[in-house]
Design a protein around this motif. Sequence first.
Motif, PDB file in Angstrom:
ATOM      1  N   VAL A 134      33.799  29.642  38.637  1.00 19.10           N
ATOM      2  CA  VAL A 134      34.287  30.088  37.338  1.00 19.10           C
ATOM      3  C   VAL A 134      35.751  29.694  37.182  1.00 19.10           C
ATOM      4  CG1 VAL A 134      34.769  32.098  35.892  1.00 19.10           C
ATOM      5  CG2 VAL A 134      32.668  32.024  37.248  1.00 19.10           C
ATOM      6  N   LEU A 135      36.091  29.179  36.004  1.00 15.43           N
ATOM      7  CA  LEU A 135      37.489  28.947  35.668  1.00 15.43           C
ATOM      8  C   LEU A 135      37.919  30.038  34.691  1.00 15.43           C
ATOM      9  CD1 LEU A 135      40.014  27.150  35.895  1.00 15.43           C
ATOM     10  CD2 LEU A 135      39.186  25.886  33.895  1.00 15.43           C
ATOM     11  N   HIS A 136      38.798  30.912  35.147  1.00 11.31           N
ATOM     12  CA  HIS A 136      39.342  31.964  34.288  1.00 11.31           C
ATOM     13  C   HIS A 136      40.509  31.399  33.488  1.00 11.31           C
ATOM     14  CE1 HIS A 136      36.977  35.210  36.039  1.00 11.31           C
ATOM     15  NE2 HIS A 136      37.237  34.716  37.223  1.00 11.31           N
ATOM     16  N   ILE A 137      40.473  31.622  32.187  1.00 14.58           N
ATOM     17  CA  ILE A 137      41.496  31.081  31.288  1.00 14.58           C
ATOM     18  C   ILE A 137      42.068  32.245  30.482  1.00 14.58           C
ATOM     19  CG2 ILE A 137      41.985  29.419  29.461  1.00 14.58           C
ATOM     20  CD1 ILE A 137      39.208  28.104  30.355  1.00 14.58           C
ATOM     21  N   ALA A 138      43.311  32.580  30.735  1.00 12.91           N
ATOM     22  CA  ALA A 138      43.923  33.755  30.119  1.00 12.91           C
ATOM     23  C   ALA A 138      45.055  33.351  29.185  1.00 12.91           C
ATOM     24  CB  ALA A 138      44.452  34.697  31.195  1.00 12.91           C
ATOM     25  N   ASN A 139      45.256  34.170  28.164  1.00  8.31           N
ATOM     26  CA  ASN A 139      46.374  33.980  27.248  1.00  8.31           C
ATOM     27  C   ASN A 139      47.477  34.994  27.524  1.00  8.31           C
ATOM     28  OD1 ASN A 139      47.720  32.835  24.988  1.00  8.31           O
ATOM     29  ND2 ASN A 139      47.019  34.526  23.712  1.00  8.31           N
ATOM     30  N   TRP A 140      47.108  36.199  27.941  1.00  7.14           N
ATOM     31  CA  TRP A 140      48.078  37.226  28.348  1.00  7.14           C
ATOM     32  C   TRP A 140      48.009  37.355  29.859  1.00  7.14           C
ATOM     33  CZ3 TRP A 140      46.325  41.552  24.446  1.00  7.14           C
ATOM     34  CH2 TRP A 140      46.750  41.203  23.159  1.00  7.14           C
ATOM     35  N   TYR A 141      49.180  37.381  30.507  1.00  5.18           N
ATOM     36  CA  TYR A 141      49.208  37.457  31.976  1.00  5.18           C
ATOM     37  C   TYR A 141      50.659  37.717  32.373  1.00  5.18           C
ATOM     38  CZ  TYR A 141      47.229  36.233  36.583  1.00  5.18           C
ATOM     39  OH  TYR A 141      46.736  36.269  37.881  1.00  5.18           O
ATOM     40  N   PRO A 142      50.901  38.482  33.432  1.00  3.76           N
ATOM     41  CA  PRO A 142      52.292  38.693  33.875  1.00  3.76           C
ATOM     42  C   PRO A 142      52.989  37.365  34.152  1.00  3.76           C
ATOM     43  CG  PRO A 142      50.799  40.195  35.004  1.00  3.76           C
ATOM     44  CD  PRO A 142      49.926  39.218  34.269  1.00  3.76           C
ATOM     45  N   ASN A 143      54.243  37.286  33.764  1.00  2.93           N
ATOM     46  CA  ASN A 143      54.984  36.031  33.865  1.00  2.93           C
ATOM     47  C   ASN A 143      56.464  36.325  34.091  1.00  2.93           C
ATOM     48  OD1 ASN A 143      56.300  36.239  31.087  1.00  2.93           O
ATOM     49  ND2 ASN A 143      54.114  36.375  30.557  1.00  2.93           N
ATOM     50  N   ALA A 195      34.014  38.608  43.309  1.00  2.00           N
ATOM     51  CA  ALA A 195      32.567  38.515  43.103  1.00  2.00           C
ATOM     52  C   ALA A 195      32.082  37.073  43.089  1.00  2.00           C
ATOM     53  CB  ALA A 195      32.185  39.208  41.796  1.00  2.00           C
ATOM     54  N   ILE A 196      32.876  36.155  42.497  1.00  2.00           N
ATOM     55  CA  ILE A 196      32.452  34.766  42.326  1.00  2.00           C
ATOM     56  C   ILE A 196      33.651  33.847  42.547  1.00  2.00           C
ATOM     57  CG2 ILE A 196      31.608  33.059  40.650  1.00  2.00           C
ATOM     58  CD1 ILE A 196      29.896  35.189  39.406  1.00  2.00           C
ATOM     59  N   ASP A 197      33.434  32.765  43.238  1.00  2.00           N
ATOM     60  CA  ASP A 197      34.470  31.772  43.503  1.00  2.00           C
ATOM     61  C   ASP A 197      35.115  31.320  42.189  1.00  2.00           C
ATOM     62  OD1 ASP A 197      36.066  29.918  44.809  1.00  2.00           O
ATOM     63  OD2 ASP A 197      34.507  28.373  44.835  1.00  2.00           O
ATOM     64  N   SER A 198      36.435  31.435  42.101  1.00  2.40           N
ATOM     65  CA  SER A 198      37.092  31.225  40.821  1.00  2.40           C
ATOM     66  C   SER A 198      38.502  30.676  40.989  1.00  2.40           C
ATOM     67  CB  SER A 198      37.202  32.546  40.040  1.00  2.40           C
ATOM     68  OG  SER A 198      35.984  33.225  39.963  1.00  2.40           O
ATOM     69  N   VAL A 243      31.194  27.894  34.675  1.00  2.00           N
ATOM     70  CA  VAL A 243      31.493  28.817  33.583  1.00  2.00           C
ATOM     71  C   VAL A 243      32.980  28.753  33.251  1.00  2.00           C
ATOM     72  CG1 VAL A 243      31.506  31.239  32.842  1.00  2.00           C
ATOM     73  CG2 VAL A 243      29.625  30.385  34.252  1.00  2.00           C
ATOM     74  N   LEU A 244      33.273  28.685  31.952  1.00  2.59           N
ATOM     75  CA  LEU A 244      34.642  28.851  31.465  1.00  2.59           C
ATOM     76  C   LEU A 244      34.750  30.279  30.940  1.00  2.59           C
ATOM     77  CD1 LEU A 244      35.139  25.478  29.511  1.00  2.59           C
ATOM     78  CD2 LEU A 244      35.562  25.968  31.940  1.00  2.59           C
ATOM     79  N   HIS A 245      35.547  31.089  31.632  1.00  3.63           N
ATOM     80  CA  HIS A 245      35.664  32.506  31.288  1.00  3.63           C
ATOM     81  C   HIS A 245      37.022  32.725  30.615  1.00  3.63           C
ATOM     82  CE1 HIS A 245      35.121  36.974  32.612  1.00  3.63           C
ATOM     83  NE2 HIS A 245      35.732  36.873  31.452  1.00  3.63           N
ATOM     84  N   PHE A 246      36.995  32.964  29.300  1.00  2.00           N
ATOM     85  CA  PHE A 246      38.217  33.188  28.538  1.00  2.00           C
ATOM     86  C   PHE A 246      38.523  34.682  28.473  1.00  2.00           C
ATOM     87  CE2 PHE A 246      37.023  28.991  27.299  1.00  2.00           C
ATOM     88  CZ  PHE A 246      38.210  28.340  26.972  1.00  2.00           C
ATOM     89  N   HIS A 247      39.776  35.010  28.674  1.00  2.00           N
ATOM     90  CA  HIS A 247      40.228  36.400  28.601  1.00  2.00           C
ATOM     91  C   HIS A 247      41.087  36.542  27.345  1.00  2.00           C
ATOM     92  CE1 HIS A 247      38.850  37.402  32.720  1.00  2.00           C
ATOM     93  NE2 HIS A 247      38.966  36.092  32.836  1.00  2.00           N
ATOM     94  N   ILE A 248      40.507  37.178  26.321  1.00  2.00           N
ATOM     95  CA  ILE A 248      41.015  37.285  24.964  1.00  2.00           C
ATOM     96  C   ILE A 248      40.634  36.001  24.220  1.00  2.00           C
ATOM     97  CG2 ILE A 248      42.934  37.793  23.431  1.00  2.00           C
ATOM     98  CD1 ILE A 248      42.539  40.000  25.518  1.00  2.00           C
ATOM     99  N   ALA A 249      39.804  36.120  23.213  1.00  2.00           N
ATOM    100  CA  ALA A 249      39.243  34.951  22.538  1.00  2.00           C
ATOM    101  C   ALA A 249      40.258  34.205  21.677  1.00  2.00           C
ATOM    102  CB  ALA A 249      38.050  35.370  21.684  1.00  2.00           C
ATOM    103  N   LYS A 253      30.417  21.073  27.775  1.00  2.00           N
ATOM    104  CA  LYS A 253      29.025  21.461  28.017  1.00  2.00           C
ATOM    105  C   LYS A 253      28.913  22.488  29.148  1.00  2.00           C
ATOM    106  CE  LYS A 253      27.402  17.009  26.318  1.00  2.00           C
ATOM    107  NZ  LYS A 253      27.336  17.538  24.932  1.00  2.00           N
ATOM    108  N   LYS A 254      29.737  23.527  29.056  1.00  2.00           N
ATOM    109  CA  LYS A 254      29.743  24.601  30.031  1.00  2.00           C
ATOM    110  C   LYS A 254      29.431  25.924  29.350  1.00  2.00           C
ATOM    111  CE  LYS A 254      30.990  21.899  33.383  1.00  2.00           C
ATOM    112  NZ  LYS A 254      30.065  21.595  34.504  1.00  2.00           N
ATOM    113  N   ASN A 255      28.929  26.859  30.127  1.00  2.00           N
ATOM    114  CA  ASN A 255      28.763  28.207  29.606  1.00  2.00           C
ATOM    115  C   ASN A 255      30.143  28.801  29.331  1.00  2.00           C
ATOM    116  OD1 ASN A 255      26.235  27.986  31.792  1.00  2.00           O
ATOM    117  ND2 ASN A 255      25.722  28.969  29.846  1.00  2.00           N
ATOM    118  N   ILE A 256      30.259  29.484  28.209  1.00  2.00           N
ATOM    119  CA  ILE A 256      31.521  30.129  27.829  1.00  2.00           C
ATOM    120  C   ILE A 256      31.292  31.624  27.696  1.00  2.00           C
ATOM    121  CG2 ILE A 256      33.223  30.383  25.992  1.00  2.00           C
ATOM    122  CD1 ILE A 256      33.060  27.420  25.482  1.00  2.00           C
TER     123      ILE A 256
END
Length: 385
Positions: free
Chosen positions: A10-19, A39-42, A105-111, A126-129
Amino acid sequence: MNKTCKKPKVLHIANWYPNPWDNIEGNFVRDQIRVFKKAIDSKTVVVQVRESKYFMPKYQSLPLDDNARGYFIFSRSRVGKITELISSLLLFFVLIKERAWKYNVLHFHIAYPLLIHCKFWKGVFKKNIVVSEHWSAYHYNFYLPQSASSLGNMRKIFNYCDVIFPVSNALMDDIKKFTSRDELPGVVISNVVPLQGSNQKHNKAPILFAVNRWRSIKNPMPMLEGLEMAAQNGEVFNLVIGGFGDLIDEMNAFVNCGLLKDRTIFLGKMTKEEISYQLSVFDGYLFSSDYETFSIACAEALGAGVPLIGPYIPAISEYASQEEWVAVRGSGSKDWCRAVSTFLSQEKSGFFVPEAIAAKAENNFSEENIKVLYQETILRVLESS
């Protein structure tokens, strides 16, 4: 199970994150991703357009918490369409650089705004989103009239998502109402909640605690007015207020003009560790929001065995009951005064059982449950694709 599902990535893609510019921004996103990664390699990337005072846009990439990689563009523009365009271009660059095709899987955090062109990302890679949602903006229709043309593109985002992970049923209902779609695929996965268990309190007078980013949606003034009325009625308590925000000066000014002055402490901006410590020694947690999609602060208070005082909010009612929550029945200062008096009376009589409150929270917010639910859902998405 097909071959792809045996060891998904899974690739987690976030817009809000500590910085480096705000170390508490999106910490709830980081904490949830932290559990998902167990839970899953990411891998985690942060893709964000930040406001800048400079005319020319500036690009910066740097490492962040938990081995995440941050990709930032600093832009002077505050126009929504321009921000959407810059975010999309930056996202395309990041997905290519991170070789998004290696992931299942491309897992977006906040659409929004990253998924404003969800159909394009789905077609190209062509990945699950999947999407994790925390945002109260759906409840308020993004503060736009129903006729606003920009809402159409926001609603279309969810046409191409394989599953949505809202943090509460209340938020899922908001998204369904926002999109006018009752059949959206959703699985509720709560925020990650610090669970420290209950501690013995030895306060001479009950201490009430509240912490927040104090802005208009948090509506703190009726709460303070109610506490002032309770003090005038002879109720005995002390008050500790943490946090910062646009309304903190108004709150300070009000407190310093009445009976709350000698019984109130303002702590300012607080770290997670400082909040946890305060919850371990205080008797009640105050919250005054008009709306919440979950409220980590309330859940964390329960995890420390601390009962709640605050208005009825559907998302909070999913995990709290009258055994650990005195609901404010109304929005005025008199309603707050009555609730505070009821709480102090119940607290004095031993109505609240901190050990039971903490045990219930531990059952509701188990990290193990989050991991299992997330893994099962991702595998199910892959099997059905």
